[in-house]
Design a protein around this motif. Structure first.
Motif, short mmCIF file in Angstrom:
data_model
loop_
_atom_site.label_atom_id
_atom_site.label_comp_id
_atom_site.label_asym_id
_atom_site.label_seq_id
_atom_site.Cartn_x
_atom_site.Cartn_y
_atom_site.Cartn_z
N PRO A 57 -2.61 -14.48 15.19
CA PRO A 57 -1.78 -14.60 16.40
C PRO A 57 -0.36 -14.09 16.17
CG PRO A 57 -1.96 -16.73 15.34
CD PRO A 57 -2.85 -15.81 14.56
N VAL A 58 -0.22 -12.77 16.08
CA VAL A 58 1.08 -12.17 15.77
C VAL A 58 2.08 -12.34 16.92
CG1 VAL A 58 0.01 -10.50 14.22
CG2 VAL A 58 0.41 -9.88 16.61
N ASP A 59 1.59 -12.70 18.11
CA ASP A 59 2.49 -12.89 19.25
C ASP A 59 3.15 -14.27 19.25
OD1 ASP A 59 1.84 -10.37 20.16
OD2 ASP A 59 0.15 -11.10 21.37
N ARG A 60 2.73 -15.15 18.36
CA ARG A 60 3.31 -16.48 18.30
C ARG A 60 4.77 -16.38 17.85
NH1 ARG A 60 1.38 -21.56 14.44
NH2 ARG A 60 2.47 -23.19 15.61
N GLN A 61 5.66 -17.06 18.56
CA GLN A 61 7.08 -16.93 18.27
C GLN A 61 7.44 -17.55 16.91
OE1 GLN A 61 10.51 -18.96 20.55
NE2 GLN A 61 10.56 -16.86 21.31
N ILE A 62 8.26 -16.83 16.16
CA ILE A 62 8.71 -17.24 14.84
C ILE A 62 10.20 -17.56 14.90
CG2 ILE A 62 8.99 -16.53 12.43
CD1 ILE A 62 6.71 -14.47 12.97
N ALA B 115 4.73 -2.03 10.71
CA ALA B 115 4.06 -2.08 12.01
C ALA B 115 2.55 -1.94 11.85
CB ALA B 115 4.60 -0.96 12.91
N GLN B 116 2.13 -1.11 10.89
CA GLN B 116 0.70 -0.93 10.63
C GLN B 116 0.06 -2.24 10.14
OE1 GLN B 116 -0.11 2.11 7.73
NE2 GLN B 116 -2.33 1.73 7.72
N LEU B 117 0.74 -2.95 9.25
CA LEU B 117 0.21 -4.21 8.74
C LEU B 117 0.10 -5.26 9.85
CD1 LEU B 117 2.14 -4.43 5.36
CD2 LEU B 117 -0.34 -4.22 5.63
N VAL B 118 1.10 -5.32 10.72
CA VAL B 118 1.05 -6.27 11.83
C VAL B 118 -0.11 -5.93 12.77
CG1 VAL B 118 2.27 -7.12 13.87
CG2 VAL B 118 3.51 -6.81 11.72
N ALA B 119 -0.31 -4.65 13.02
CA ALA B 119 -1.40 -4.23 13.90
C ALA B 119 -2.76 -4.58 13.28
CB ALA B 119 -1.30 -2.73 14.16
N GLU B 120 -2.90 -4.37 11.96
CA GLU B 120 -4.14 -4.72 11.28
C GLU B 120 -4.42 -6.22 11.37
OE1 GLU B 120 -3.82 -3.33 7.30
OE2 GLU B 120 -3.88 -1.20 7.85
N ALA B 121 -3.38 -7.02 11.16
CA ALA B 121 -3.55 -8.47 11.24
C ALA B 121 -3.94 -8.90 12.65
CB ALA B 121 -2.26 -9.16 10.80
N LYS B 122 -3.32 -8.27 13.64
CA LYS B 122 -3.62 -8.60 15.04
C LYS B 122 -5.08 -8.27 15.37
CE LYS B 122 -2.01 -7.81 19.78
NZ LYS B 122 -0.99 -7.13 20.63
N ALA B 123 -5.55 -7.15 14.86
CA ALA B 123 -6.93 -6.75 15.11
C ALA B 123 -7.92 -7.73 14.50
CB ALA B 123 -7.18 -5.34 14.56
N PRO C 117 1.69 -17.05 12.43
CA PRO C 117 1.01 -15.94 11.75
C PRO C 117 1.51 -15.70 10.32
CG PRO C 117 2.79 -15.08 13.09
CD PRO C 117 2.79 -16.57 13.32
N LEU C 118 2.46 -16.53 9.86
CA LEU C 118 3.09 -16.29 8.56
C LEU C 118 2.18 -16.65 7.40
CD1 LEU C 118 6.70 -17.60 9.36
CD2 LEU C 118 5.84 -15.26 9.45
N ASP C 119 1.06 -17.33 7.67
CA ASP C 119 0.13 -17.67 6.60
C ASP C 119 -0.73 -16.47 6.19
OD1 ASP C 119 -1.35 -17.58 8.91
OD2 ASP C 119 -2.44 -19.45 8.54
N ASP C 120 -0.60 -15.37 6.91
CA ASP C 120 -1.31 -14.15 6.55
C ASP C 120 -0.40 -13.29 5.65
OD1 ASP C 120 -2.18 -11.20 6.96
OD2 ASP C 120 -3.82 -12.32 7.88
N GLU D 237 1.93 -12.65 -6.04
CA GLU D 237 1.19 -13.90 -6.04
C GLU D 237 1.39 -14.72 -4.76
OE1 GLU D 237 -0.80 -15.00 -8.48
OE2 GLU D 237 -0.43 -13.43 -9.98
N VAL D 238 2.62 -14.71 -4.22
CA VAL D 238 2.95 -15.61 -3.12
C VAL D 238 3.59 -14.87 -1.94
CG1 VAL D 238 4.19 -17.70 -2.46
CG2 VAL D 238 3.32 -17.47 -4.79
N ARG D 239 4.63 -14.14 -2.21
CA ARG D 239 5.45 -13.43 -1.21
C ARG D 239 6.03 -14.41 -0.19
NH1 ARG D 239 4.18 -7.41 -1.03
NH2 ARG D 239 6.25 -6.58 -0.61
N GLN D 240 6.73 -15.38 -0.71
CA GLN D 240 7.43 -16.34 0.14
C GLN D 240 8.79 -15.79 0.57
OE1 GLN D 240 8.89 -21.05 0.01
NE2 GLN D 240 7.90 -20.14 -1.75
N PHE D 241 9.27 -14.75 -0.13
CA PHE D 241 10.62 -14.26 0.10
C PHE D 241 10.66 -12.78 0.47
CE2 PHE D 241 10.91 -17.79 -2.84
CZ PHE D 241 11.92 -18.55 -2.29
N ALA D 242 11.67 -12.46 1.26
CA ALA D 242 12.10 -11.08 1.43
C ALA D 242 13.54 -11.05 0.94
CB ALA D 242 12.02 -10.65 2.89
#
Length: 527
Positions: free
Chosen positions: A357-362, A345-353, A288-291, A481-486
């Motif tokens: 596939p936010v349940d995929r193990q990372i 948590a809100q962003l993850v819920a929006e993506a799931k909706a 799900p990290l491509d979102d 532009e990318v957000r590859q990092f935290a």
């Protein structure tokens, strides 16, 4: 990987970087050790005993940009033509007395006469040209290759015994800074394999390496420069910081590195800014990290202030960028991402909706002993991401294992993953950070965008004050532009030092710990 090529013999070399050359560290590690339990690490006034968090994965000079290798090799066993002063940022002569831009695309280096390698052979321009060629052209997968040279093409020529020219495709105002990362080796060095017993011009040479136990350097009595005070340095490694600190407190070692404030060094602990920044590097090529929303959620889930206060005990500060304050391109006004678990948590819920596939193990991959409290740091991050609705599995690896996921080419079928990295820009210019970590095809980058690559190109073509401003824009735009990092924290280092040793650590100490700067203390004082 670029097809294998043989080096040309003579004075002219065509250099074409193999940016995706395979890393062969695991094979090297198993082959570079000579077990010998008879070696002693007993105390001696002429011996420095240093305890590191992990064993060097290699002593190969062209891998000296790896922190765990460079801390032993750089300026001890081998030396560059030019070196950067860690305090001023200025380039200073080492094996080259001078350098100048003699044409728009040509730099000329004048070699210092009378220098010899530790095997007694003379160092000249042929060796310098060979060393540059071997570092950036061979298929042995040099870390310096990807870290410093990217996809550049160079033509290197030994004009005469004391003159080397380096020609670039386009004008390169920071080429001498790049060349400062190339450690000089003799022309007899293998171009097919990494070396286990490097020959250099430095003040020390390899004495023995008992794999898994200790590594000894002995003074090079034919050294061309000022002889160091200590005749020998013995390196050992212990994973636990408290154990490393205790070894100094109990007079079992003179120096211990990579300590945390809680490791018990007491009055023997010395804190210093180490120019390192910790961050999560996110592989945005797989769900799900491509979102973008998921990567933003990960960024918002990192409690930087809490990590710095509770785990690092205030030794550091929350980071909003990958470069530190001493680097060209650092923006002092750029703030770190605020901690916002509810928004995450809100962003993850929006993506799931939307079917992501936010349940995929990372996979969350960390390197054992990379910095103090790294285990606790990944656990805190995993817990925060779990609360945001993501399934994250921690995997801690040794240096060789983690390197497979840190540099190209990455393992196939690795699945969605994040890597906890610690980046210290040793060169002082943001180009060395963005080229390897932020370009689409960067040596330590998972992905990018053509538009962001174009911004990097524009910044790299500027000089002077404009260069600072342009790189600051590039760095500020990365999350947009990318957000590859935290980004997590700009770190401080702590080492334990015996009162018998005089040594002042600086921002380069974590990458290059010069034994020649260590002397016997005149009095039992910590300083």
């Amino acid at each position: 990987m670029s097809p294998a090529r043989s080096l040309q013999q003579g004075t002219r070399y065509r250099v074409v970087v193999a940016a995706t050359a395979a890393i062969t560290v695991p094979a090297l590690v198993t082959g570079c050790s000579v077990a010998n339990s008879s070696h002693s690490d007993a105390a001696s006034p002429d011996t420095l005993r240093i305890v590191l968090p992990q064993e060097p994965p290699t002593l190969e000079p062209c891998d000296a940009s790896l922190t765990s290798t460079g801390v032993v090799v750089r300026s001890n066993i081998t030396e560059p033509l030019v070196e950067r002063n860690a305090d001023t940022g200025d380039l200073e002569p080492r094996l080259a007395d001078s350098w100048e831009q003699t044409a728009p695309t040509v730099w000329t280096f004048r070699i210092h006469p009378g220098v010899t390698f530790s095997d007694g052979s003379a160092f000249d321009a042929e060796d310098a040209a060979f060393s540059i060629d071997r570092t950036v052209n061979s298929t042995i997968g040099c870390d310096v290759d990807g870290y410093v040279f990217g996809d550049d093409e160079l033509v290197v020529k030994a004009v005469d015994p004391t003159t080397v020219t380096v020609e670039t495709q386009a004008a390169d105002p920071i080429l001498p800074l790049r060349i400062s990362f190339v450690e000089m080796v003799p022309t007899t060095t293998s171009v097919d394999d990494k070396v286990r017993d490097p020959i250099g011009t430095g003040p020390y040479k390899v004495d023995y390496w008992d794999h898994g136990q200790r590594l000894s350097l002995v003074r090079n009595d034919t050294y061309w420069g000022t002889a160091p005070e200590y005749a020998r340095a013995i390196y050992q490694w212990r994973t636990e910081g408290s154990v490393r600190a205790a070894m100094v407190l109990n007079a079992e070692a003179e120096l211990a590195t990579s300590l945390g404030p809680e490791d018990g060094a007491g009055d023997l602990g010395v804190a210093y800014p180490n120019n390192e920044t910790t961050a999560l590097r996110i592989d945005g090529t797989q769900a799900p990290l491509d979102d973008y929303r998921i990567r933003e959620a990960i960024d918002l889930s990192v409690n930087r202030a809490g990590i710095v206060k509770a785990l690092f005990q205030g030794l550091g500060e929350p980071a909003g960028q990958l470069v530190g304050s001493s680097i060209v391109g650092f923006d002092p006004d750029l703030e770190s991402t605020p901690y916002s678990p509810d928004r995450a948590a809100q962003l993850v819920a929006e993506a799931k909706a939307d079917g992501v596939p936010v349940d995929r193990q990372i996979r969350l991959i960390g390197r054992t002993g990379q910095f103090p409290k790294i285990n606790e740091t990944v656990e805190v991050i995993q817990n925060s991401l779990s609360k945001a609705g993501l399934d994250v599995k921690i995997e801690m690896m040794d240096t060789a294992g983690q390197l497979q996921y840190q540099v190209r080419p990455y393992p196939e079928g690795a699945g969605p993953m994040m890597l906890l990295i610690q980046h210290g820009n040793q060169a002082g210019d943001a180009q060395f950070t963005v080229d390897q970590y932020m370009r689409s095809d960067g040596y330590q980058s998972y992905f990018g965008t053509p538009g962001y690559d174009a911004q990097i190109d524009a910044a790299e073509n500027t000089v002077g004050e404009a260069r600072q401003a342009e790189f600051a824009k590039v760095i500020a735009n990365e999350p947009k532009e990318v957000r590859q990092f935290a980004y997590i924290a700009h770190m401080n280092g702590v080492l334990a030092k015996s009162p018998t040793v005089s040594y002042a650590p600086n921002s380069a100490t974590g990458d290059e710990m010069r034994l020649s700067e260590m002397t016997h203390a005149d009095a039992p004082a910590n300083g």
